[in-house]
Design an enzyme around this catalytic site. Structure first.
Site, PDB file in Angstrom:
ATOM      1  N   TYR A 148       3.332   8.354   0.089  1.00 24.86           N
ATOM      2  CA  TYR A 148       2.170   8.098  -0.764  1.00 24.86           C
ATOM      3  C   TYR A 148       1.420   9.407  -1.047  1.00 24.86           C
ATOM      4  O   TYR A 148       1.200   9.780  -2.201  1.00 24.86           O
ATOM      5  CB  TYR A 148       1.256   7.095  -0.059  1.00 24.86           C
ATOM      6  CG  TYR A 148       0.049   6.675  -0.850  1.00 24.86           C
ATOM      7  CD1 TYR A 148       0.163   5.796  -1.921  1.00 24.86           C
ATOM      8  CD2 TYR A 148      -1.228   7.141  -0.516  1.00 24.86           C
ATOM      9  CE1 TYR A 148      -0.963   5.387  -2.636  1.00 24.86           C
ATOM     10  CE2 TYR A 148      -2.349   6.734  -1.221  1.00 24.86           C
ATOM     11  CZ  TYR A 148      -2.215   5.857  -2.281  1.00 24.86           C
ATOM     12  OH  TYR A 148      -3.327   5.462  -2.983  1.00 24.86           O
ATOM     13  N   GLY A 151       3.600  11.955  -2.895  1.00 29.43           N
ATOM     14  CA  GLY A 151       3.878  11.417  -4.231  1.00 29.43           C
ATOM     15  C   GLY A 151       2.687  11.619  -5.146  1.00 29.43           C
ATOM     16  O   GLY A 151       2.814  12.072  -6.289  1.00 29.43           O
ATOM     17  N   VAL A 190      -8.703  -2.155   5.665  1.00 30.60           N
ATOM     18  CA  VAL A 190      -9.658  -2.530   6.699  1.00 30.60           C
ATOM     19  C   VAL A 190     -10.675  -3.564   6.228  1.00 30.60           C
ATOM     20  O   VAL A 190     -10.986  -4.514   6.954  1.00 30.60           O
ATOM     21  CB  VAL A 190     -10.310  -1.263   7.309  1.00 30.60           C
ATOM     22  CG1 VAL A 190     -11.231  -0.555   6.330  1.00 30.60           C
ATOM     23  CG2 VAL A 190     -11.035  -1.596   8.577  1.00 30.60           C
ATOM     24  N   THR A 213     -14.180   7.423  10.641  1.00 28.02           N
ATOM     25  CA  THR A 213     -15.097   7.022   9.569  1.00 28.02           C
ATOM     26  C   THR A 213     -14.383   6.919   8.224  1.00 28.02           C
ATOM     27  O   THR A 213     -13.342   7.547   7.999  1.00 28.02           O
ATOM     28  CB  THR A 213     -16.247   8.043   9.401  1.00 28.02           C
ATOM     29  OG1 THR A 213     -15.689   9.268   8.922  1.00 28.02           O
ATOM     30  CG2 THR A 213     -16.992   8.260  10.698  1.00 28.02           C
ATOM     31  N   ARG A 214     -14.959   6.107   7.358  1.00 25.38           N
ATOM     32  CA  ARG A 214     -14.559   6.025   5.953  1.00 25.38           C
ATOM     33  C   ARG A 214     -15.831   5.818   5.140  1.00 25.38           C
ATOM     34  O   ARG A 214     -16.857   5.384   5.676  1.00 25.38           O
ATOM     35  CB  ARG A 214     -13.611   4.839   5.693  1.00 25.38           C
ATOM     36  CG  ARG A 214     -12.231   4.933   6.354  1.00 25.38           C
ATOM     37  CD  ARG A 214     -11.364   6.017   5.741  1.00 25.38           C
ATOM     38  NE  ARG A 214     -10.012   6.004   6.286  1.00 25.38           N
ATOM     39  CZ  ARG A 214      -9.629   6.589   7.415  1.00 25.38           C
ATOM     40  NH1 ARG A 214     -10.505   7.252   8.159  1.00 25.38           N
ATOM     41  NH2 ARG A 214      -8.367   6.539   7.799  1.00 25.38           N
TER      42      ARG A 214
HETATM   43  P1  NAD Z   1      -2.881  -2.504  -5.865  1.00 26.11           P
HETATM   44  O1  NAD Z   1      -1.699  -2.468  -4.978  1.00 26.11           O
HETATM   45  O2  NAD Z   1      -3.722  -3.734  -5.887  1.00 26.11           O
HETATM   46  O3  NAD Z   1      -2.478  -2.187  -7.365  1.00 26.11           O
HETATM   47  C1  NAD Z   1      -1.355  -1.428  -7.735  1.00 26.11           C
HETATM   48  C2  NAD Z   1      -0.674  -2.140  -8.890  1.00 26.11           C
HETATM   49  O4  NAD Z   1       0.463  -1.358  -9.310  1.00 26.11           O
HETATM   50  C3  NAD Z   1      -0.133  -3.518  -8.494  1.00 26.11           C
HETATM   51  O5  NAD Z   1      -0.471  -4.470  -9.467  1.00 26.11           O
HETATM   52  C4  NAD Z   1       1.391  -3.300  -8.427  1.00 26.11           C
HETATM   53  O6  NAD Z   1       2.123  -4.464  -8.684  1.00 26.11           O
HETATM   54  C5  NAD Z   1       1.580  -2.218  -9.479  1.00 26.11           C
HETATM   55  N1  NAD Z   1       2.793  -1.419  -9.288  1.00 26.11           N
HETATM   56  C6  NAD Z   1       3.265  -0.870  -8.144  1.00 26.11           C
HETATM   57  N2  NAD Z   1       4.412  -0.205  -8.387  1.00 26.11           N
HETATM   58  C7  NAD Z   1       4.681  -0.338  -9.714  1.00 26.11           C
HETATM   59  C8  NAD Z   1       5.723   0.108 -10.568  1.00 26.11           C
HETATM   60  N3  NAD Z   1       6.726   0.843 -10.106  1.00 26.11           N
HETATM   61  N4  NAD Z   1       5.668  -0.236 -11.887  1.00 26.11           N
HETATM   62  C9  NAD Z   1       4.651  -0.990 -12.377  1.00 26.11           C
HETATM   63  N5  NAD Z   1       3.630  -1.438 -11.607  1.00 26.11           N
HETATM   64  C10 NAD Z   1       3.649  -1.112 -10.295  1.00 26.11           C
HETATM   65  O7  NAD Z   1      -3.772  -1.241  -5.475  1.00 26.11           O
HETATM   66  P2  NAD Z   1      -5.192  -0.769  -6.020  1.00 26.11           P
HETATM   67  O8  NAD Z   1      -6.100  -0.648  -4.860  1.00 26.11           O
HETATM   68  O9  NAD Z   1      -5.612  -1.554  -7.192  1.00 26.11           O
HETATM   69  O10 NAD Z   1      -4.842   0.725  -6.474  1.00 26.11           O
HETATM   70  C11 NAD Z   1      -4.672   1.082  -7.831  1.00 26.11           C
HETATM   71  C12 NAD Z   1      -4.473   2.578  -7.936  1.00 26.11           C
HETATM   72  O11 NAD Z   1      -5.598   3.267  -7.405  1.00 26.11           O
HETATM   73  C13 NAD Z   1      -3.256   3.081  -7.161  1.00 26.11           C
HETATM   74  O12 NAD Z   1      -2.612   4.084  -7.925  1.00 26.11           O
HETATM   75  C14 NAD Z   1      -3.853   3.665  -5.918  1.00 26.11           C
HETATM   76  O13 NAD Z   1      -3.053   4.690  -5.404  1.00 26.11           O
HETATM   77  C15 NAD Z   1      -5.184   4.173  -6.420  1.00 26.11           C
HETATM   78  N6  NAD Z   1      -6.170   4.247  -5.326  1.00 26.11           N
HETATM   79  C16 NAD Z   1      -6.747   3.114  -4.810  1.00 26.11           C
HETATM   80  C17 NAD Z   1      -7.654   3.232  -3.761  1.00 26.11           C
HETATM   81  C18 NAD Z   1      -8.346   2.032  -3.158  1.00 26.11           C
HETATM   82  O14 NAD Z   1      -9.117   2.194  -2.218  1.00 26.11           O
HETATM   83  N7  NAD Z   1      -8.180   0.826  -3.642  1.00 26.11           N
HETATM   84  C19 NAD Z   1      -7.950   4.486  -3.217  1.00 26.11           C
HETATM   85  C20 NAD Z   1      -7.310   5.601  -3.753  1.00 26.11           C
HETATM   86  C21 NAD Z   1      -6.433   5.481  -4.818  1.00 26.11           C
HETATM   87  N1  UDP Z   2      -8.227  -0.112  10.358  1.00 23.35           N
HETATM   88  C1  UDP Z   2      -8.659  -0.846  11.444  1.00 23.35           C
HETATM   89  N2  UDP Z   2      -8.310  -2.160  11.511  1.00 23.35           N
HETATM   90  C2  UDP Z   2      -7.591  -2.786  10.555  1.00 23.35           C
HETATM   91  C3  UDP Z   2      -7.159  -2.032   9.426  1.00 23.35           C
HETATM   92  C4  UDP Z   2      -7.495  -0.691   9.376  1.00 23.35           C
HETATM   93  O1  UDP Z   2      -9.344  -0.325  12.334  1.00 23.35           O
HETATM   94  O2  UDP Z   2      -7.333  -3.997  10.686  1.00 23.35           O
HETATM   95  C5  UDP Z   2      -8.615   1.316  10.279  1.00 23.35           C
HETATM   96  C6  UDP Z   2      -7.484   2.279   9.936  1.00 23.35           C
HETATM   97  O3  UDP Z   2      -6.810   2.680  11.113  1.00 23.35           O
HETATM   98  C7  UDP Z   2      -8.250   3.412   9.278  1.00 23.35           C
HETATM   99  C8  UDP Z   2      -9.410   2.711   8.570  1.00 23.35           C
HETATM  100  O4  UDP Z   2      -9.526   1.441   9.195  1.00 23.35           O
HETATM  101  O5  UDP Z   2      -8.769   4.279  10.249  1.00 23.35           O
HETATM  102  C9  UDP Z   2      -9.175   2.527   7.069  1.00 23.35           C
HETATM  103  O6  UDP Z   2      -7.904   1.940   6.881  1.00 23.35           O
HETATM  104  P1  UDP Z   2      -7.344   1.516   5.461  1.00 23.35           P
HETATM  105  O7  UDP Z   2      -5.915   1.146   5.657  1.00 23.35           O
HETATM  106  O8  UDP Z   2      -8.253   0.505   4.850  1.00 23.35           O
HETATM  107  O9  UDP Z   2      -7.481   2.806   4.564  1.00 23.35           O
HETATM  108  P2  UDP Z   2      -7.000   4.338   4.741  1.00 23.35           P
HETATM  109  O10 UDP Z   2      -6.536   4.581   6.136  1.00 23.35           O
HETATM  110  O11 UDP Z   2      -5.917   4.503   3.751  1.00 23.35           O
HETATM  111  O12 UDP Z   2      -8.230   5.098   4.436  1.00 23.35           O
END
Ligand code: NAD
Ligand code: UDP
Ligand code: UDP
Length: 314
Positions: A148, A151, A190, A213-214
């Protein structure tokens, strides 16, 4: 002939963030083409739009070429939660990298402005705090999160090379943890985990000590920032951090969720996953100055909305 509405392509539009973005673009009077392979998203997330005359849903995997005519592209396709992106890590990297190449190729052919949903994960487990956009990050290239993180880093590289080499109009946003209604109830993130556990009387699982933290941003604030970024001056490419700087420990989050749900669930401690960042907080000075944006929804209000949503579905 009357000029038709701008046509906007949203990849990953049936996911959590993408579906909220589609809602807002339709409300703004735009024409929306939502492309998704339903890997983590679902038709249910965009059900309210299916009969709308300016909305179109297309099943397609962005790792394959896509030939459509559009004016703007929001590239969100990519699983975002660790459970989902680690399920098929090769596909995760392909989605970020091949997906970016195909959509940049499309943007180049039709001269569309293109926005990339990048991530705070490009900073890895950071040594500087809070993170500013000029920090290069500390990412493990061979760990379980790398499919991830790397990528997404490579996708950023491609965006900037298409900008330099082909003068594309690019916009890169680095999204920090975002939450809200339509998160997948089993995607392991989380906020959704804690809320589902609290509502169903299961133990609240804190990984590690809970001192990590987040900073959590509510989805409406995030979508607002993405739309502002797309409309920003042509010379502003980003990358720009988008997130809510209010920082919480996972223990504090668990306690808030217990209080707001009135749940009797117990807190239990489980092992910390590999490469789990210890702290993360965005520096949003750039978003404030260039987009006139800062988040407006506090954690308590956002959690209440999210809890209301999960009460309906679990
Ligand atoms: P999500 O998993 O709900 O949404 C991702 C969507 O992309 C899904 O609908 C999935 O079916 C689609 N998808 C996956 N692979 C695909 C492919 N090969 N072709 C077409 N569609 C595909 O996640 P989200 O939280 O809505 O995230 C959306 C975007 O924002 C992502 O790119 C993610 O990396 C980015 N992002 C999200 C967060 C967050 O906290 N939610 C944080 C950082 C970045
Ligand atoms: N986390 C947790 N319990 C859960 C899921 C996640 O304590 O049931 C923690 C995880 O280890 C991380 C933080 O919460 O430290 C945020 O996790 P998340 O997967 O939501 O996002 P990311 O790690 O990608 O920021
Ligand atoms: N591409 C696409 N839709 C388009 C134009 C291009 O999916 O409308 C894909 C195409 O398959 C190509 C990629 O985007 O592999 C990169 O396109 P670019 O023009 O940059 O490179 P080239 O075609 O020269 O490889």
């Amino acid at each position: 002939m009357q000029k038709t509405a701008e046509k906007i392509l949203v990849t990953g539009g049936a996911g959590f963030l993408g579906s909220h973005l589609c809602d807002r673009l339709i409300q703004a009077g735009l024409d929306v083409l939502c492309v998704d392979n339903f890997y983590t998203g679902s038709k249910r997330n965009v059900q309210q739009l299916l009969d709308h005359p300016r909305f179109e849903l297309m099943r397609h995997d962005v790792t394959f070429p896509l030939y459509v005519e559009v004016d703007q592209i929001y590239n969100l396709a990519c699983p975002a939660s660790p459970i989902h992106y680690q399920w098929d890590p090769v596909q995760t990297t392909k989605t970020s990298v091949h997906g970016a190449i195909n959509l940049l190729g499309l943007a180049k052919r039709v001269r569309a402005r293109i926005l990339q949903a990048s991530t705070s994960e490009v900073y890895g487990d950071p040594e500087v705090h809070p993170q500013r956009e000029d920090y290069w990050g500390r990412v493990n290239p061979i760990g379980i999160r790398s499919c991830y993180d790397e990528g997404k880093r490579c996708a950023e590289t491609l965006f900037f090379d298409y900008w330099r080499q082909h003068q594309l109009q690019i916009k890169v946003v680095r999204i920090f943890n975002t939450y809200g209604p339509r998160m997948h109830p089993r995607d392991g993130r989380v906020v959704s985990n804690f809320i589902v556990q609290a509502l169903t009387g299961q133990d609240i699982t804190i990984y590690g000590s809970g001192a990590q933290t987040r900073s959590f941003c509510y989805v409406d604030d995030l979508v607002d920032a993405m739309i502002r970024m797309m409309g920003s001056d042509a010379d502003f490419t980003g990358p720009v951090n988008i997130g809510n700087p209010s920082e919480f420990t996972m223990l504090e989050l668990a306690e808030q969720v217990l209080r707001l749900t009135g749940s009797k669930s117990k807190i239990v401690f489980e092992p910390l996953p590999q490469d789990d960042p210890k702290q993360r907080q965005p520096d949003i000075a750039l978003a404030k100055s260039r987009l006139g944006w800062s988040p407006s929804v506090c954690l308590e209000d956002g959690l209440k909305e999210t809890i209301r949503y999960f009460k309906e579905i679990v």
